[in-house]
Write a protein that holds these residues in place. Structure first.
Motif, PDB file in Angstrom:
ATOM      1  N   THR A   8      46.381  88.130  27.423  1.00 11.88           N
ATOM      2  CA  THR A   8      47.232  86.961  27.235  1.00 11.88           C
ATOM      3  C   THR A   8      48.192  86.805  28.402  1.00 11.88           C
ATOM      4  OG1 THR A   8      47.080  87.143  24.840  1.00 11.88           O
ATOM      5  CG2 THR A   8      48.918  85.873  25.719  1.00 11.88           C
ATOM      6  N   ALA A   9      48.789  87.907  28.834  1.00 11.92           N
ATOM      7  CA  ALA A   9      49.698  87.846  29.975  1.00 11.92           C
ATOM      8  C   ALA A   9      48.965  87.400  31.236  1.00 11.92           C
ATOM      9  CB  ALA A   9      50.362  89.207  30.193  1.00 11.92           C
ATOM     10  N   LEU A  10      47.764  87.937  31.461  1.00 11.48           N
ATOM     11  CA  LEU A  10      46.980  87.516  32.629  1.00 11.48           C
ATOM     12  C   LEU A  10      46.623  86.040  32.556  1.00 11.48           C
ATOM     13  CD1 LEU A  10      44.538  90.520  33.147  1.00 11.48           C
ATOM     14  CD2 LEU A  10      46.388  89.796  34.652  1.00 11.48           C
ATOM     15  N   GLY A  11      46.250  85.577  31.374  1.00  9.54           N
ATOM     16  CA  GLY A  11      45.926  84.170  31.201  1.00  9.54           C
ATOM     17  C   GLY A  11      47.130  83.282  31.436  1.00  9.54           C
ATOM     18  N   PHE A  12      48.281  83.673  30.907  1.00 13.95           N
ATOM     19  CA  PHE A  12      49.482  82.870  31.086  1.00 13.95           C
ATOM     20  C   PHE A  12      49.917  82.861  32.545  1.00 13.95           C
ATOM     21  CE2 PHE A  12      54.112  82.203  31.012  1.00 13.95           C
ATOM     22  CZ  PHE A  12      54.120  80.938  30.446  1.00 13.95           C
ATOM     23  N   ILE A  13      49.838  84.001  33.209  1.00 19.61           N
ATOM     24  CA  ILE A  13      50.182  84.058  34.636  1.00 19.61           C
ATOM     25  C   ILE A  13      49.224  83.190  35.444  1.00 19.61           C
ATOM     26  CG2 ILE A  13      50.228  85.588  36.653  1.00 19.61           C
ATOM     27  CD1 ILE A  13      51.370  87.753  34.748  1.00 19.61           C
ATOM     28  N   GLY A  14      47.930  83.258  35.124  1.00 16.45           N
ATOM     29  CA  GLY A  14      46.963  82.394  35.806  1.00 16.45           C
ATOM     30  C   GLY A  14      47.261  80.931  35.582  1.00 16.45           C
ATOM     31  N   TRP A  15      47.615  80.572  34.343  1.00 20.26           N
ATOM     32  CA  TRP A  15      47.972  79.185  34.038  1.00 20.26           C
ATOM     33  C   TRP A  15      49.206  78.757  34.819  1.00 20.26           C
ATOM     34  CZ3 TRP A  15      52.364  77.085  31.784  1.00 20.26           C
ATOM     35  CH2 TRP A  15      52.276  75.730  31.467  1.00 20.26           C
ATOM     36  N   LEU A  16      50.219  79.621  34.840  1.00 16.23           N
ATOM     37  CA  LEU A  16      51.463  79.315  35.525  1.00 16.23           C
ATOM     38  C   LEU A  16      51.250  79.148  37.027  1.00 16.23           C
ATOM     39  CD1 LEU A  16      54.449  78.928  34.897  1.00 16.23           C
ATOM     40  CD2 LEU A  16      54.776  81.356  35.322  1.00 16.23           C
ATOM     41  N   VAL A  17      50.484  80.053  37.626  1.00 17.76           N
ATOM     42  CA  VAL A  17      50.186  79.949  39.060  1.00 17.76           C
ATOM     43  C   VAL A  17      49.410  78.673  39.350  1.00 17.76           C
ATOM     44  CG1 VAL A  17      48.809  80.987  40.921  1.00 17.76           C
ATOM     45  CG2 VAL A  17      50.320  82.413  39.537  1.00 17.76           C
ATOM     46  N   GLY A  18      48.434  78.364  38.521  1.00 17.98           N
ATOM     47  CA  GLY A  18      47.655  77.142  38.707  1.00 17.98           C
ATOM     48  C   GLY A  18      48.503  75.892  38.600  1.00 17.98           C
ATOM     49  N   MET A  19      49.436  75.883  37.666  1.00 17.04           N
ATOM     50  CA  MET A  19      50.307  74.718  37.518  1.00 17.04           C
ATOM     51  C   MET A  19      51.296  74.605  38.672  1.00 17.04           C
ATOM     52  SD  MET A  19      49.187  73.096  34.950  1.00 17.04           S
ATOM     53  CE  MET A  19      50.434  71.909  34.529  1.00 17.04           C
ATOM     54  N   LEU A  20      51.853  75.728  39.109  1.00 18.58           N
ATOM     55  CA  LEU A  20      52.824  75.691  40.199  1.00 18.58           C
ATOM     56  C   LEU A  20      52.186  75.325  41.535  1.00 18.58           C
ATOM     57  CD1 LEU A  20      55.072  78.765  39.338  1.00 18.58           C
ATOM     58  CD2 LEU A  20      55.632  76.343  39.080  1.00 18.58           C
ATOM     59  N   GLY A  30      43.136  80.171  33.082  1.00 22.69           N
ATOM     60  CA  GLY A  30      44.152  80.975  32.408  1.00 22.69           C
ATOM     61  C   GLY A  30      44.326  80.559  30.962  1.00 22.69           C
ATOM     62  N   ALA A  31      44.332  79.239  30.717  1.00 23.24           N
ATOM     63  CA  ALA A  31      44.483  78.742  29.345  1.00 23.24           C
ATOM     64  C   ALA A  31      43.284  79.126  28.491  1.00 23.24           C
ATOM     65  CB  ALA A  31      44.666  77.224  29.366  1.00 23.24           C
ATOM     66  N   ILE A  32      42.093  79.064  29.064  1.00 27.31           N
ATOM     67  CA  ILE A  32      40.888  79.446  28.322  1.00 27.31           C
ATOM     68  C   ILE A  32      40.924  80.926  27.951  1.00 27.31           C
ATOM     69  CG2 ILE A  32      38.389  79.777  28.582  1.00 27.31           C
ATOM     70  CD1 ILE A  32      38.369  77.092  30.093  1.00 27.31           C
ATOM     71  N   LEU A  33      41.471  81.751  28.816  1.00 28.12           N
ATOM     72  CA  LEU A  33      41.609  83.174  28.513  1.00 28.12           C
ATOM     73  C   LEU A  33      42.529  83.380  27.309  1.00 28.12           C
ATOM     74  CD1 LEU A  33      40.724  85.973  29.474  1.00 28.12           C
ATOM     75  CD2 LEU A  33      42.696  85.992  30.971  1.00 28.12           C
ATOM     76  N   VAL A  34      43.621  82.622  27.253  1.00 20.43           N
ATOM     77  CA  VAL A  34      44.541  82.731  26.112  1.00 20.43           C
ATOM     78  C   VAL A  34      43.861  82.255  24.835  1.00 20.43           C
ATOM     79  CG1 VAL A  34      46.737  81.938  25.157  1.00 20.43           C
ATOM     80  CG2 VAL A  34      46.586  82.533  27.574  1.00 20.43           C
ATOM     81  N   VAL A  35      43.106  81.156  24.916  1.00 23.67           N
ATOM     82  CA  VAL A  35      42.379  80.661  23.742  1.00 23.67           C
ATOM     83  C   VAL A  35      41.356  81.700  23.266  1.00 23.67           C
ATOM     84  CG1 VAL A  35      40.723  78.926  22.945  1.00 23.67           C
ATOM     85  CG2 VAL A  35      42.715  78.218  24.250  1.00 23.67           C
ATOM     86  N   VAL A  37      41.489  84.972  23.585  1.00 19.13           N
ATOM     87  CA  VAL A  37      42.191  86.067  22.910  1.00 19.13           C
ATOM     88  C   VAL A  37      42.620  85.628  21.518  1.00 19.13           C
ATOM     89  CG1 VAL A  37      44.249  87.527  22.947  1.00 19.13           C
ATOM     90  CG2 VAL A  37      42.952  87.169  25.036  1.00 19.13           C
ATOM     91  N   GLY A  38      43.066  84.378  21.391  1.00 18.45           N
ATOM     92  CA  GLY A  38      43.444  83.863  20.073  1.00 18.45           C
ATOM     93  C   GLY A  38      42.267  83.852  19.114  1.00 18.45           C
ATOM     94  N   GLY A  39      41.103  83.463  19.618  1.00 20.97           N
ATOM     95  CA  GLY A  39      39.903  83.480  18.780  1.00 20.97           C
ATOM     96  C   GLY A  39      39.519  84.888  18.370  1.00 20.97           C
ATOM     97  N   MET A  40      39.663  85.833  19.291  1.00 19.76           N
ATOM     98  CA  MET A  40      39.356  87.223  18.974  1.00 19.76           C
ATOM     99  C   MET A  40      40.302  87.755  17.902  1.00 19.76           C
ATOM    100  SD  MET A  40      39.751  90.614  21.329  1.00 19.76           S
ATOM    101  CE  MET A  40      41.513  90.435  21.240  1.00 19.76           C
ATOM    102  N   LEU A  84      45.870  80.678  19.153  1.00 18.23           N
ATOM    103  CA  LEU A  84      44.976  79.567  19.496  1.00 18.23           C
ATOM    104  C   LEU A  84      45.753  78.292  19.796  1.00 18.23           C
ATOM    105  CD1 LEU A  84      41.976  79.940  17.031  1.00 18.23           C
ATOM    106  CD2 LEU A  84      41.882  79.957  19.508  1.00 18.23           C
ATOM    107  N   ILE A  85      46.766  78.004  19.018  1.00 21.81           N
ATOM    108  CA  ILE A  85      47.575  76.808  19.260  1.00 21.81           C
ATOM    109  C   ILE A  85      48.282  76.911  20.609  1.00 21.81           C
ATOM    110  CG2 ILE A  85      49.640  75.566  18.474  1.00 21.81           C
ATOM    111  CD1 ILE A  85      48.707  76.194  15.601  1.00 21.81           C
ATOM    112  N   PHE A  86      48.824  78.074  20.915  1.00 27.44           N
ATOM    113  CA  PHE A  86      49.477  78.281  22.204  1.00 27.44           C
ATOM    114  C   PHE A  86      48.491  78.065  23.350  1.00 27.44           C
ATOM    115  CE2 PHE A  86      50.801  81.353  25.587  1.00 27.44           C
ATOM    116  CZ  PHE A  86      51.919  80.649  26.016  1.00 27.44           C
ATOM    117  N   GLY A  87      47.298  78.637  23.231  1.00 27.47           N
ATOM    118  CA  GLY A  87      46.274  78.429  24.253  1.00 27.47           C
ATOM    119  C   GLY A  87      45.839  76.983  24.343  1.00 27.47           C
TER     120      GLY A  87
END
Length: 101
Positions: A8-20, A30-35, A37-40, A84-87
C-alpha cells in the motif's frame, strides 16, 4: 499485515510521484496496486503472527509452527472495503489527471 502495508505504501508513493511529476500512467499503476491490496484484504482478511509452537521431531530436529490471529481494528470495521474505496479514489484522481492533460 506487514506485506499489505508495504504494498500500500509503495502504491501510494507511486501514485504521489506520478501526480507530482504529471505522469498519469505511473499514478494509475500506484492506484491499481492499492486497489489490489484492498481486494486481497477483502477476500482473505489480515492476519498477525501472535506466537509459535515448537515440536521436537527427533533428538536434533525441532519443527516450528507459527500461529496467527485475525486482525480487526474495531468490531465490524470493513478494512478491505475501505482499502478498495481508497484505491478507487486514487484511481479516479489519476484518471482526472489524464483528462486534464
Amino acid at each position: 499485515m506487514i506485506l499489505a502495508a508495504t504494498f500500500t505504501a509503495l502504491g501510494f508513493i507511486g501514485w504521489l510521484v506520478g501526480m507530482l511529476l504529471e505522469m498519469p500512467g505511473v499514478a494509475m499503476l500506484g492506484a491499481i496496486l492499492v486497489v489490489g491490496v484492498g481486494g486481497m484484504v477483502m477476500s482473505d482478511g489480515l492476519q498477525v503472527r501472535d506466537g509459535q509452537i515448537e515440536r521436537n521431531v527427533s533428538a536434533d530436529e525441532t519443527e516450528i509452527e507459527y500461529t496467527y490471529s485475525d486482525f480487526q481494528p474495531m468490531d465490524r470495521w470493513p478494512v478491505g472495503e475501505l482499502w478498495l474505496i481508497f484505491g478507487g479514489i486514487l484511481t479516479l484522481r489519476s484518471l482526472s489527471g489524464v483528462s486534464e492533460s
